[in-house]
Design a protein around this motif. Structure first.
Motif, PDB file in Angstrom:
ATOM      1  N   ILE A 166       0.835  -1.208   0.000  1.00  0.00           N
ATOM      2  CA  ILE A 166       0.000   0.000   0.000  1.00  0.00           C
ATOM      3  C   ILE A 166       0.866   1.253   0.000  1.00  0.00           C
ATOM      4  CG2 ILE A 166      -1.667   1.370   1.308  1.00  0.00           C
ATOM      5  CD1 ILE A 166      -2.960  -1.139   2.255  1.00  0.00           C
ATOM      6  N   ARG A 167       1.933   1.262   0.796  1.00  0.00           N
ATOM      7  CA  ARG A 167       2.766   2.471   0.913  1.00  0.00           C
ATOM      8  C   ARG A 167       3.443   2.847  -0.419  1.00  0.00           C
ATOM      9  NH1 ARG A 167       6.314  -1.200   3.941  1.00  0.00           N
ATOM     10  NH2 ARG A 167       8.190  -1.626   2.677  1.00  0.00           N
ATOM     11  N   ASP A 168       3.556   1.888  -1.328  1.00  0.00           N
ATOM     12  CA  ASP A 168       4.190   2.147  -2.622  1.00  0.00           C
ATOM     13  C   ASP A 168       3.166   2.341  -3.736  1.00  0.00           C
ATOM     14  OD1 ASP A 168       6.697   1.775  -1.420  1.00  0.00           O
ATOM     15  OD2 ASP A 168       6.606  -0.389  -1.767  1.00  0.00           O
ATOM     16  N   THR A 169       1.896   2.448  -3.371  1.00  0.00           N
ATOM     17  CA  THR A 169       0.814   2.526  -4.349  1.00  0.00           C
ATOM     18  C   THR A 169       0.253   3.932  -4.410  1.00  0.00           C
ATOM     19  OG1 THR A 169       0.214   0.235  -3.828  1.00  0.00           O
ATOM     20  CG2 THR A 169      -1.396   1.521  -5.047  1.00  0.00           C
ATOM     21  N   SER A 170       0.000   4.421  -5.623  1.00  0.00           N
ATOM     22  CA  SER A 170      -0.657   5.718  -5.734  1.00  0.00           C
ATOM     23  C   SER A 170      -2.076   5.612  -5.185  1.00  0.00           C
ATOM     24  CB  SER A 170      -0.690   6.184  -7.197  1.00  0.00           C
ATOM     25  OG  SER A 170      -1.438   5.285  -7.983  1.00  0.00           O
ATOM     26  N   LYS A 171      -2.579   6.698  -4.665  1.00  0.00           N
ATOM     27  CA  LYS A 171      -3.922   6.747  -4.050  1.00  0.00           C
ATOM     28  C   LYS A 171      -4.030   5.752  -2.897  1.00  0.00           C
ATOM     29  CE  LYS A 171      -6.226   8.275  -8.299  1.00  0.00           C
ATOM     30  NZ  LYS A 171      -7.330   8.020  -9.245  1.00  0.00           N
ATOM     31  N   SER A 172      -2.938   5.624  -2.142  1.00  0.00           N
ATOM     32  CA  SER A 172      -2.923   4.668  -1.029  1.00  0.00           C
ATOM     33  C   SER A 172      -3.952   5.012   0.040  1.00  0.00           C
ATOM     34  CB  SER A 172      -1.526   4.596  -0.402  1.00  0.00           C
ATOM     35  OG  SER A 172      -1.098   5.875   0.028  1.00  0.00           O
ATOM     36  N   GLU A 173      -4.217   6.294   0.223  1.00  0.00           N
ATOM     37  CA  GLU A 173      -5.206   6.699   1.234  1.00  0.00           C
ATOM     38  C   GLU A 173      -6.601   6.215   0.853  1.00  0.00           C
ATOM     39  OE1 GLU A 173      -5.080  10.862   2.055  1.00  0.00           O
ATOM     40  OE2 GLU A 173      -3.008  10.811   2.796  1.00  0.00           O
ATOM     41  N   GLU A 174      -6.924   6.290  -0.450  1.00  0.00           N
ATOM     42  CA  GLU A 174      -8.236   5.824  -0.912  1.00  0.00           C
ATOM     43  C   GLU A 174      -8.372   4.316  -0.691  1.00  0.00           C
ATOM     44  OE1 GLU A 174     -10.925   5.684  -5.015  1.00  0.00           O
ATOM     45  OE2 GLU A 174      -9.193   7.024  -4.883  1.00  0.00           O
ATOM     46  N   ILE A 175      -7.308   3.577  -0.991  1.00  0.00           N
ATOM     47  CA  ILE A 175      -7.327   2.129  -0.772  1.00  0.00           C
ATOM     48  C   ILE A 175      -7.485   1.826   0.716  1.00  0.00           C
ATOM     49  CG2 ILE A 175      -5.954   0.013  -0.917  1.00  0.00           C
ATOM     50  CD1 ILE A 175      -4.688   1.193  -3.472  1.00  0.00           C
ATOM     51  N   GLN A 177      -8.913   3.566   2.994  1.00  0.00           N
ATOM     52  CA  GLN A 177     -10.291   3.854   3.408  1.00  0.00           C
ATOM     53  C   GLN A 177     -11.228   2.698   3.051  1.00  0.00           C
ATOM     54  OE1 GLN A 177     -11.275   7.606   1.563  1.00  0.00           O
ATOM     55  NE2 GLN A 177     -10.040   8.809   2.999  1.00  0.00           N
ATOM     56  N   ILE A 178     -11.045   2.143   1.853  1.00  0.00           N
ATOM     57  CA  ILE A 178     -11.865   1.000   1.425  1.00  0.00           C
ATOM     58  C   ILE A 178     -11.653  -0.178   2.373  1.00  0.00           C
ATOM     59  CG2 ILE A 178     -12.193  -0.725  -0.398  1.00  0.00           C
ATOM     60  CD1 ILE A 178     -11.345   1.524  -2.392  1.00  0.00           C
ATOM     61  N   LEU A 179     -10.392  -0.449   2.682  1.00  0.00           N
ATOM     62  CA  LEU A 179     -10.075  -1.581   3.561  1.00  0.00           C
ATOM     63  C   LEU A 179     -10.612  -1.354   4.967  1.00  0.00           C
ATOM     64  CD1 LEU A 179      -6.373  -2.277   2.470  1.00  0.00           C
ATOM     65  CD2 LEU A 179      -8.478  -3.313   1.593  1.00  0.00           C
ATOM     66  N   ASN A 180     -10.487  -0.145   5.469  1.00  0.00           N
ATOM     67  CA  ASN A 180     -10.990   0.155   6.811  1.00  0.00           C
ATOM     68  C   ASN A 180     -12.503  -0.032   6.881  1.00  0.00           C
ATOM     69  OD1 ASN A 180      -8.466   0.762   7.841  1.00  0.00           O
ATOM     70  ND2 ASN A 180      -8.638   2.961   7.447  1.00  0.00           N
ATOM     71  N   LYS A 181     -13.197   0.351   5.803  1.00  0.00           N
ATOM     72  CA  LYS A 181     -14.664   0.174   5.782  1.00  0.00           C
ATOM     73  C   LYS A 181     -15.019  -1.314   5.803  1.00  0.00           C
ATOM     74  CE  LYS A 181     -18.892   1.706   3.487  1.00  0.00           C
ATOM     75  NZ  LYS A 181     -19.595   0.433   3.694  1.00  0.00           N
ATOM     76  N   HIS A 182     -14.314  -2.132   5.000  1.00  0.00           N
ATOM     77  CA  HIS A 182     -14.561  -3.579   5.028  1.00  0.00           C
ATOM     78  C   HIS A 182     -14.318  -4.138   6.427  1.00  0.00           C
ATOM     79  CE1 HIS A 182     -15.359  -3.878   0.874  1.00  0.00           C
ATOM     80  NE2 HIS A 182     -14.127  -3.960   0.411  1.00  0.00           N
ATOM     81  N   LYS A 183     -13.228  -3.724   7.038  1.00  0.00           N
ATOM     82  CA  LYS A 183     -12.886  -4.225   8.378  1.00  0.00           C
ATOM     83  C   LYS A 183     -13.992  -3.881   9.376  1.00  0.00           C
ATOM     84  CE  LYS A 183     -10.440  -2.017  11.340  1.00  0.00           C
ATOM     85  NZ  LYS A 183      -9.414  -1.295  12.139  1.00  0.00           N
ATOM     86  N   THR A 184     -14.451  -2.642   9.325  1.00  0.00           N
ATOM     87  CA  THR A 184     -15.487  -2.200  10.257  1.00  0.00           C
ATOM     88  C   THR A 184     -16.814  -2.903   9.988  1.00  0.00           C
ATOM     89  OG1 THR A 184     -14.444  -0.028  10.458  1.00  0.00           O
ATOM     90  CG2 THR A 184     -16.756  -0.196  11.119  1.00  0.00           C
ATOM     91  N   ASP A 185     -17.213  -2.953   8.717  1.00  0.00           N
ATOM     92  CA  ASP A 185     -18.496  -3.557   8.354  1.00  0.00           C
ATOM     93  C   ASP A 185     -18.551  -5.034   8.754  1.00  0.00           C
ATOM     94  OD1 ASP A 185     -19.233  -1.153   7.296  1.00  0.00           O
ATOM     95  OD2 ASP A 185     -19.015  -1.738   5.191  1.00  0.00           O
ATOM     96  N   LEU A 186     -17.420  -5.720   8.677  1.00  0.00           N
ATOM     97  CA  LEU A 186     -17.375  -7.151   8.970  1.00  0.00           C
ATOM     98  C   LEU A 186     -17.025  -7.449  10.425  1.00  0.00           C
ATOM     99  CD1 LEU A 186     -15.513  -8.278   5.727  1.00  0.00           C
ATOM    100  CD2 LEU A 186     -17.940  -8.610   6.234  1.00  0.00           C
ATOM    101  N   GLY A 187     -16.723  -6.410  11.194  1.00  0.00           N
ATOM    102  CA  GLY A 187     -16.370  -6.607  12.600  1.00  0.00           C
ATOM    103  C   GLY A 187     -15.062  -7.348  12.787  1.00  0.00           C
ATOM    104  N   LEU A 188     -14.099  -7.071  11.907  1.00  0.00           N
ATOM    105  CA  LEU A 188     -12.812  -7.775  11.956  1.00  0.00           C
ATOM    106  C   LEU A 188     -11.820  -7.016  12.831  1.00  0.00           C
ATOM    107  CD1 LEU A 188     -12.669  -8.713   8.179  1.00  0.00           C
ATOM    108  CD2 LEU A 188     -13.194 -10.239  10.094  1.00  0.00           C
TER     109      LEU A 188
END
Length: 275
Positions: A166-175, A177-188
């Motif tokens: 992720i740290r080497d990827t452009s738009k890493s913040e957007e990615i 955010q997507i991952l954080n939403k999945h984590k929260t929605d799934l209670g992980l």
């Protein structure tokens, strides 16, 4: 069209190419460059890629003549037969060449049969590092080493599978955010990253490490993988009832008219069910 018969031929082709890769896995390989996308991963090629393509074609070309099938393969110029025939083979003779060069796992052989409208009906993936075969046939399910495969999502964290960290990827913040939403929605409990594999094995790693996802954001520069990077695994996901889509959730265009790169729409693979 006898899909089982054609799948058997594709499996033999993939296993034969896998033997070629295994023979060279510990060799120091000369890296060449070819005209391709804007990123280095799409430009590198080796004699092993070409040798794998040759042996795969020796299996598939007879079926093209017998069953009137077109063909699209990474190391040969697109002859556009895929627009004329009802079906075409889509071949990545060795996906993950960068991983192969670095002597890391993450490379594989991928072969798919696609309809003219872009529907995958056969998907075959062979991982030479673990000698694991995955395949799917439309309407007949998914198999791992020729046995029915049931996905087991046992982790209490989300796995993000990616070619670059992720740290080497452009738009890493957007990615993120997507991952954080999945984590929260799934209670992980957290997020784990697996990086460095080619696109084909990334899709497989999502299935082996659920709940998990793999994505590429849309971008203007040519790249983001090509049709052959996604065709075989799209069939496997289709048979598992899991998303293998463009970034916005639409159908992957696996018979693109304007070239093979998928950068304009991005991709999204997920296996997010928590058991």
């Amino acid at each position: 069209m006898d899909l089982q018969h054609l799948a058997n031929i594709a499996i033999e082709a993939a296993l034969s190419a896998g033997k070629v890769i295994q023979k060279h896995m510990n060799d120091d390989i000369t890296v060449e460059k070819k005209e391709a996308g804007s990123n280095y991963a799409s430009q590198v090629v080796t004699k092993v890629d070409r040798e794998c393509e040759s042996i795969i074609l020796s299996h598939l070309i007879p079926t093209c003549k017998t069953f009137d099938i077109g063909i699209l393969t990474e190391e040969t110029e697109d002859d556009r037969s895929r627009f004329k025939k009802d079906f075409f083979w889509c071949v990545d003779p060795m996906d993950g060449t960068l991983a192969f060069i670095k002597k890391q796992s993450g490379f594989s052989v991928a072969i798919a049969l696609i309809t003219k409208d872009g529907t995958p009906v056969i998907g075959v993936v062979f991982d030479p590092s673990t000698e694991t075969l995955y395949h799917a046939i439309k309407g007949k399910g998914v198999y791992k080493n020729k046995k029915p495969w049931n996905i087991n999502n046992a982790n209490d964290y989300l796995t993000y599978v990616t070619d670059k960290k992720i740290r080497d990827t452009s738009k890493s913040e957007e990615i993120q955010q997507i991952l954080n939403k999945h984590k929260t929605d799934l209670g992980l409990k957290g997020i784990k990253e697996i990086s460095g594999a080619g696109a084909v094995m990334n899709a497989i790693l999502v299935l082996e490490n659920g709940p998990a996802c793999f994505l590429k954001l849309p971008k203007k520069n040519l790249g983001g993988g090509s049709i052959w990077d996604y065709a075989a695994t799209a069939c496997i996901y289709q048979e598992l009832g899991l998303p293998a889509t463009n970034f916005k959730g639409g159908t992957l265009d696996l018979n693109k008219k304007d070239g093979t790169f998928m950068n304009d729409q991005g991709v999204y693979y997920s296996n997010l069910k928590v058991e």
